[in-house]
Motif scaffolding. Structure first.
Motif, PDB file in Angstrom:
ATOM      1  N   THR A   1      17.244  85.041  59.273  1.00 21.78           N
ATOM      2  CA  THR A   1      17.749  85.388  57.939  1.00 21.78           C
ATOM      3  C   THR A   1      16.654  85.213  56.887  1.00 21.78           C
ATOM      4  O   THR A   1      16.568  86.008  55.949  1.00 21.78           O
ATOM      5  CB  THR A   1      18.984  84.533  57.553  1.00 21.78           C
ATOM      6  OG1 THR A   1      18.689  83.155  57.767  1.00 21.78           O
ATOM      7  CG2 THR A   1      20.195  84.935  58.374  1.00 21.78           C
ATOM      8  N   SER A   2      15.810  84.208  57.054  1.00 25.21           N
ATOM      9  CA  SER A   2      14.694  84.048  56.110  1.00 25.21           C
ATOM     10  C   SER A   2      13.776  85.258  56.197  1.00 25.21           C
ATOM     11  O   SER A   2      13.371  85.826  55.179  1.00 25.21           O
ATOM     12  CB  SER A   2      13.899  82.778  56.423  1.00 25.21           C
ATOM     13  OG  SER A   2      14.686  81.642  56.183  1.00 25.21           O
ATOM     14  N   LYS A   3      13.476  85.653  57.416  1.00 22.45           N
ATOM     15  CA  LYS A   3      12.564  86.784  57.634  1.00 22.45           C
ATOM     16  C   LYS A   3      13.147  88.072  57.027  1.00 22.45           C
ATOM     17  O   LYS A   3      12.420  88.855  56.398  1.00 22.45           O
ATOM     18  CB  LYS A   3      12.346  86.965  59.142  1.00 22.45           C
ATOM     19  CG  LYS A   3      11.343  88.053  59.509  1.00 22.45           C
ATOM     20  CD  LYS A   3      11.107  88.152  61.023  1.00 22.45           C
ATOM     21  CE  LYS A   3      12.161  89.021  61.692  1.00 22.45           C
ATOM     22  NZ  LYS A   3      11.958  89.232  63.139  1.00 22.45           N
ATOM     23  N   LEU A   4      14.456  88.261  57.183  1.00 20.95           N
ATOM     24  CA  LEU A   4      15.054  89.535  56.768  1.00 20.95           C
ATOM     25  C   LEU A   4      15.690  89.464  55.373  1.00 20.95           C
ATOM     26  O   LEU A   4      16.304  90.439  54.923  1.00 20.95           O
ATOM     27  CB  LEU A   4      16.101  89.980  57.801  1.00 20.95           C
ATOM     28  CG  LEU A   4      15.552  90.206  59.222  1.00 20.95           C
ATOM     29  CD1 LEU A   4      16.682  90.569  60.174  1.00 20.95           C
ATOM     30  CD2 LEU A   4      14.472  91.305  59.243  1.00 20.95           C
ATOM     31  N   GLY A   5      15.557  88.326  54.698  1.00 24.35           N
ATOM     32  CA  GLY A   5      16.093  88.230  53.336  1.00 24.35           C
ATOM     33  C   GLY A   5      17.609  88.258  53.272  1.00 24.35           C
ATOM     34  O   GLY A   5      18.199  88.837  52.351  1.00 24.35           O
ATOM     35  N   VAL A   6      18.240  87.611  54.244  1.00 32.23           N
ATOM     36  CA  VAL A   6      19.703  87.573  54.302  1.00 32.23           C
ATOM     37  C   VAL A   6      20.152  86.147  53.965  1.00 32.23           C
ATOM     38  O   VAL A   6      19.555  85.177  54.429  1.00 32.23           O
ATOM     39  CB  VAL A   6      20.173  87.979  55.722  1.00 32.23           C
ATOM     40  CG1 VAL A   6      21.662  87.697  55.909  1.00 32.23           C
ATOM     41  CG2 VAL A   6      19.851  89.447  55.984  1.00 32.23           C
ATOM     42  N   VAL A   7      21.188  86.022  53.154  1.00 27.66           N
ATOM     43  CA  VAL A   7      21.723  84.704  52.794  1.00 27.66           C
ATOM     44  C   VAL A   7      22.449  84.114  54.009  1.00 27.66           C
ATOM     45  O   VAL A   7      23.253  84.783  54.649  1.00 27.66           O
ATOM     46  CB  VAL A   7      22.690  84.823  51.598  1.00 27.66           C
ATOM     47  CG1 VAL A   7      23.341  83.481  51.291  1.00 27.66           C
ATOM     48  CG2 VAL A   7      21.955  85.360  50.360  1.00 27.66           C
ATOM     49  N   TYR A   8      22.175  82.838  54.295  1.00 28.45           N
ATOM     50  CA  TYR A   8      22.728  82.177  55.481  1.00 28.45           C
ATOM     51  C   TYR A   8      23.851  81.235  55.033  1.00 28.45           C
ATOM     52  O   TYR A   8      23.617  80.254  54.339  1.00 28.45           O
ATOM     53  CB  TYR A   8      21.600  81.396  56.157  1.00 28.45           C
ATOM     54  CG  TYR A   8      21.869  80.808  57.533  1.00 28.45           C
ATOM     55  CD1 TYR A   8      23.107  80.880  58.156  1.00 28.45           C
ATOM     56  CD2 TYR A   8      20.834  80.172  58.224  1.00 28.45           C
ATOM     57  CE1 TYR A   8      23.306  80.344  59.420  1.00 28.45           C
ATOM     58  CE2 TYR A   8      21.021  79.615  59.487  1.00 28.45           C
ATOM     59  CZ  TYR A   8      22.268  79.700  60.069  1.00 28.45           C
ATOM     60  OH  TYR A   8      22.458  79.145  61.331  1.00 28.45           O
ATOM     61  N   ILE A   9      25.072  81.551  55.461  1.00 31.40           N
ATOM     62  CA  ILE A   9      26.253  80.761  55.085  1.00 31.40           C
ATOM     63  C   ILE A   9      26.829  80.081  56.327  1.00 31.40           C
ATOM     64  O   ILE A   9      27.113  80.751  57.321  1.00 31.40           O
ATOM     65  CB  ILE A   9      27.351  81.650  54.461  1.00 31.40           C
ATOM     66  CG1 ILE A   9      26.787  82.507  53.316  1.00 31.40           C
ATOM     67  CG2 ILE A   9      28.520  80.787  53.979  1.00 31.40           C
ATOM     68  CD1 ILE A   9      27.792  83.545  52.786  1.00 31.40           C
ATOM     69  N   ILE A  10      27.002  78.783  56.246  1.00 35.57           N
ATOM     70  CA  ILE A  10      27.685  78.053  57.323  1.00 35.57           C
ATOM     71  C   ILE A  10      29.098  77.730  56.853  1.00 35.57           C
ATOM     72  O   ILE A  10      29.285  77.165  55.776  1.00 35.57           O
ATOM     73  CB  ILE A  10      26.946  76.743  57.667  1.00 35.57           C
ATOM     74  CG1 ILE A  10      25.568  77.034  58.267  1.00 35.57           C
ATOM     75  CG2 ILE A  10      27.802  75.870  58.585  1.00 35.57           C
ATOM     76  CD1 ILE A  10      25.492  77.063  59.773  1.00 35.57           C
ATOM     77  N   ASP A  11      30.076  78.111  57.680  1.00 31.90           N
ATOM     78  CA  ASP A  11      31.476  77.850  57.363  1.00 31.90           C
ATOM     79  C   ASP A  11      31.883  76.554  58.069  1.00 31.90           C
ATOM     80  O   ASP A  11      32.024  76.517  59.289  1.00 31.90           O
ATOM     81  CB  ASP A  11      32.325  79.041  57.847  1.00 31.90           C
ATOM     82  CG  ASP A  11      33.822  78.826  57.628  1.00 31.90           C
ATOM     83  OD1 ASP A  11      34.265  77.669  57.549  1.00 31.90           O
ATOM     84  OD2 ASP A  11      34.562  79.831  57.572  1.00 31.90           O
ATOM     85  N   GLU A  12      32.058  75.493  57.269  1.00 29.97           N
ATOM     86  CA  GLU A  12      32.437  74.177  57.815  1.00 29.97           C
ATOM     87  C   GLU A  12      33.886  73.856  57.480  1.00 29.97           C
ATOM     88  O   GLU A  12      34.262  72.678  57.411  1.00 29.97           O
ATOM     89  CB  GLU A  12      31.508  73.088  57.250  1.00 29.97           C
ATOM     90  CG  GLU A  12      30.088  73.142  57.766  1.00 29.97           C
ATOM     91  CD  GLU A  12      29.858  72.247  59.002  1.00 29.97           C
ATOM     92  OE1 GLU A  12      30.859  71.808  59.616  1.00 29.97           O
ATOM     93  OE2 GLU A  12      28.679  72.027  59.324  1.00 29.97           O
ATOM     94  N   VAL A  13      34.690  74.888  57.268  1.00 32.16           N
ATOM     95  CA  VAL A  13      36.075  74.660  56.853  1.00 32.16           C
ATOM     96  C   VAL A  13      36.813  73.805  57.888  1.00 32.16           C
ATOM     97  O   VAL A  13      37.466  72.827  57.534  1.00 32.16           O
ATOM     98  CB  VAL A  13      36.798  75.993  56.590  1.00 32.16           C
ATOM     99  CG1 VAL A  13      38.293  75.785  56.402  1.00 32.16           C
ATOM    100  CG2 VAL A  13      36.200  76.684  55.356  1.00 32.16           C
ATOM    101  N   GLN A  14      36.680  74.149  59.169  1.00 32.02           N
ATOM    102  CA  GLN A  14      37.378  73.359  60.184  1.00 32.02           C
ATOM    103  C   GLN A  14      36.481  72.277  60.788  1.00 32.02           C
ATOM    104  O   GLN A  14      36.953  71.221  61.183  1.00 32.02           O
ATOM    105  CB  GLN A  14      37.927  74.249  61.308  1.00 32.02           C
ATOM    106  CG  GLN A  14      38.738  73.460  62.316  1.00 32.02           C
ATOM    107  CD  GLN A  14      39.814  74.242  63.063  1.00 32.02           C
ATOM    108  OE1 GLN A  14      40.348  73.762  64.035  1.00 32.02           O
ATOM    109  NE2 GLN A  14      40.162  75.432  62.620  1.00 32.02           N
ATOM    110  N   THR A  15      35.180  72.532  60.854  1.00 29.87           N
ATOM    111  CA  THR A  15      34.279  71.610  61.553  1.00 29.87           C
ATOM    112  C   THR A  15      33.805  70.456  60.670  1.00 29.87           C
ATOM    113  O   THR A  15      33.273  69.473  61.197  1.00 29.87           O
ATOM    114  CB  THR A  15      33.045  72.379  62.057  1.00 29.87           C
ATOM    115  OG1 THR A  15      32.526  73.172  60.976  1.00 29.87           O
ATOM    116  CG2 THR A  15      33.410  73.292  63.215  1.00 29.87           C
ATOM    117  N   GLY A  16      33.980  70.578  59.362  1.00 28.74           N
ATOM    118  CA  GLY A  16      33.430  69.587  58.447  1.00 28.74           C
ATOM    119  C   GLY A  16      34.246  68.317  58.339  1.00 28.74           C
ATOM    120  O   GLY A  16      35.338  68.199  58.885  1.00 28.74           O
ATOM    121  N   VAL A  17      33.696  67.363  57.599  1.00 28.35           N
ATOM    122  CA  VAL A  17      34.344  66.100  57.260  1.00 28.35           C
ATOM    123  C   VAL A  17      34.607  65.238  58.503  1.00 28.35           C
ATOM    124  O   VAL A  17      35.704  64.723  58.717  1.00 28.35           O
ATOM    125  CB  VAL A  17      35.616  66.320  56.411  1.00 28.35           C
ATOM    126  CG1 VAL A  17      36.112  65.013  55.802  1.00 28.35           C
ATOM    127  CG2 VAL A  17      35.330  67.311  55.277  1.00 28.35           C
TER     128      VAL A  17
END
Lengths: 471, 471
Positions: B285-301
């Protein structure tokens, strides 16, 4: 004793502004600190809700304003209302906050009584409700209901999905993900997510850089005021706009499954729609098989003198879906046709299915509005306020153009000649102790709470006269 | 004394199920009444949150279950947690409930301290936060941030919008409403509104009949288990999927502005992504200029033994946006790059800008997790539980396929040979006193609270052994 005095025996009797600029120095300091962790740029001041009471909001500098904006039209009963404090301290509330249920899978015993309280406040003709979290969410949930209904009419309510639907939907492709549109109106505001953003059309800043669905915007009638002196022109305007709606529905490249409209466009400038127009949309949507959605997010919960603004139009048969949020604190949509219950479970579903803490607040608000006759009060105070504004308009016709909201409770607005003058007036009003909001480019909109009374109107009118004379 | 015993000295010591079927007669009666005003079809039983305590949920019939599902993975500390009750009774909470602020325009003095508490719990590498209301809302707000960032890189952060942008956006047309995509993965779950629905790809029932954006879904790695015995095959699987991601970004008809991924696909079947895969996505994503989003809705906390699951991968440089909801109760996204603060106010904005009541709960949860060392506890209990499941797997290899979640706290899952057997197992577990959820077609997922201890694991394992032996 007046309702405000019952709720708020210690409510201030006059606003007090003791800083020469707003925000004052303490607000500036606090907002600077807040700005390090939050987007504090839109803040007018840092508020002190511990000290705010009734119709008065207090800021970090101790300035106390008569509040006619009320958190962008979303405080129903005033600050630190004792009945809401009671609800906030109830065991049901503690449970809702601490043990937040996934209401679909593990509904609480508390849920049914709360929903019944909310339904007692439903618009005429609606007897069912589905819950969401905000105005945008409520509208998008309503769109989901509308799309399911529309497709189930085409497919047959009990018919199974085809293999092709089940596979194409996983590629975001037709027929499983159909091309269907929601028609809205120019200057509409229905929220800022992606589908709600696609029907929103009031200001570019709300939408720029976001992908949108290619959905159509019709024209919302723009009336001449006073209404009583412009009946023929306004009827012609209604017919012109109705023709555009019908043409768009018939000609748009994507089938129009639903239409959404605010009975008064609020963010877009307090544009009112007539009874004739709202009824004609019912006739038209029925004829063309389009779901009719009324967005009562800003207009609902009493401020127009009816529980729900579109009740003024007595639309028959009733509209299909009515969305709410803001002053009700809880959000969602009302409906009556059981075909809007999806044919299978888990289609209208998510983890929480609403916010029980806010449902409890909504129930308490509904009960207070009913028990304290706040609709009648709002109508009475609105008429009083409107007459005073009429008087100011006679004196300053240029500064009170298109005065709107007669017989619509305190839901009142008017235009200044330029945006700069409107902004200057709002700024001056704050310095004169009144917190008031604008909408669109030229309008001042009044959105006090339902506990706003004649004595508050007098204070506001005095401040307004002073501000206008200084403009 | 164990944490659970400190919080819950009166927590039940064993589950008790006294009805022969679930839902029992009182639940059935209550759900029937509820069904008249709410979609009660997905309900497993009617819950009694007054009587629920710690790791035990109680239903309307008085059945008491050890809860390893915890409101679809969204209860962090157990039912009726005394520290959360304290937070729920605090003056800040009463104000948040009764005087709900429009946090953007009239932020409360209470806001900054709450946000600081939340930020103390932010994932490594993130130091800013924006607030929403649910997982779907959090993801869509993150998309808005990503689209603004992507376009501002193209346009120049401080450059004004063009007239063409300002006019076309009001027609939902390019260039103001650009065609931009978010890439997600097959079997992903990111919510059920329209943009979040377009990146969701786990089951047709979530999406059928709703219009969707034509956004691409790449393939999420499907590993062989145990991981230690299948390193080469799994690395090849990672590379195969990475190639697909890169090809899709380069070839999709709409420019891909952002990529969103769950570090463990939860609703989609507890599919894990390796450290190698998640890091390679950063490089790509860095190379291609894409925003990297991690969804921690269920995995977080905390449930994986880290505050946020993707911290296991120690991705460098850190991902751009991390979304949260569920167990944190408050929702939103974390970020660190100031260019994700929109160049103008009112672009990331709405009436409420989050739910202060839930922010207070989130702050209290964060504080408890830190003070009580619940991450360490969850890791320890997870290892204990995993070893017990390994032992059961040796005995019943067919009933414990692809056992997943080693060294990932209690975030554990496995597969049954068929969906019917999985469903039968979940049903039997309830009758044996354990409330457990499934995901995808074949999987059992364990999602207990962070106060789940060895003693609870023993009870669960005993019930599970019984249920499996009866399958």
């Amino acid at each position: 004793m007046s309702v405000a005095s019952q709720y708020y025996p210690n409510e201030p009797t006059v606003p007090v502004v003791q800083t020469s600029a707003i925000p004052g120095p303490e607000s500036v300091k606090g907002l600077e600190a807040l700005g390090k962790v939050f987007d504090a740029r839109p803040a007018y001041f840092l508020a002190d809700y511990e000290k705010s009471l009734g119709n008065y909001i207090v800021d970090a500098d101790g300035n106390s304003y008569l509040d006619l904006y009320a958190q962008i039209a979303s405080i129903a009963l005033g600050y630190n209302n004792p009945k809401l404090i009671e609800a906030a301290k109830s065991p049901e509330m503690i449970r809702a906050l601490v043990d937040r249920p996934a209401l679909g899978n593990f509904p609480s015993r508390d849920l049914e009584p709360i929903l019944k309280k909310i339904l007692k406040f439903a618009p005429k003709g609606q007897d069912k409700v589905w819950s969401g979290l905000s105005g945008a969410d409520a509208n998008e949930l309503a769109f989901k209901a509308a799309f399911m209904y529309y497709r189930s009419k085409e497919r047959g309510y009990h018919k199974e999905f085809s293999t092709e639907e089940n596979t194409s939907v996983m590629r975001n492709a037709e027929p499983g993900s159909p091309h269907l549109a929601v028609l809205s109106f120019k200057k509409a505001f229905h929220g800022r997510l992606f589908a709600s953003g696609s029907v929103t059309c009031s200001k570019p800043i709300h939408k720029l850089d976001f992908p949108a669905f290619e959905w159509p915007h019709a024209e919302y009638p723009h009336y001449q005021y006073p209404l009583a002196e412009n009946e023929a022109a306004n009827r012609a305007e209604d017919d012109r706009c109705l023709k555009i709606v019908e043409d768009l529905i018939k000609s748009w490249s994507i089938p129009v499954a639903a239409l959404i409209i605010e009975p008064i466009q609020s963010e877009g400038g307090d544009n009112h729609a007539s009874k004739y127009f709202l009824q004609a949309l019912r006739d038209l949507t029925s004829k063309l098989g389009v779901v009719y959605i009324i967005d009562e997010v800003q207009t609902g919960v009493g401020a127009t003198g009816k529980a729900w603004c579109h009740e003024w139009a007595d639309i028959q048969p009733p509209v299909d879906l009515v969305t709410f949020s803001k002053k009700f604190q809880s959000a969602g949509y009302f409906f009556h046709d059981t075909l809007f219950v999806p044919n299978k479970p888990y289609r209208q579903f998510n983890t929480w299915c609403g916010e029980p803490a806010r449902m409890i607040i909504a129930g308490a608000i509904a009960q207070e509005v009913q028990e304290k006759n706040l609709l009648e009060q709002c109508s009475r105070v609105g008429d009083y306020l409107f007459a005073k504004l009429e008087a100011l308009r006679s004196k300053y016709p240029q500064k009170f153009q298109r005065l709107r909201g007669q017989s619509r409770g305190t839901f009142i607005a008017w235009d200044l000649p330029t945006g700069a003058e409107r902004d200057a007036l709002l700024k001056s009003l704050k310095l004169n102790g009144c917190n008031v909001g604008g909408c669109a480019e030229l309008s001042v909109r009044l959105r006090p709470t339902l506990t706003f009374e004649e004595k508050h109107a007098d204070i506001f009118i005095e401040a307004l006269a002073k501000s206008v004379s200084e403009l």
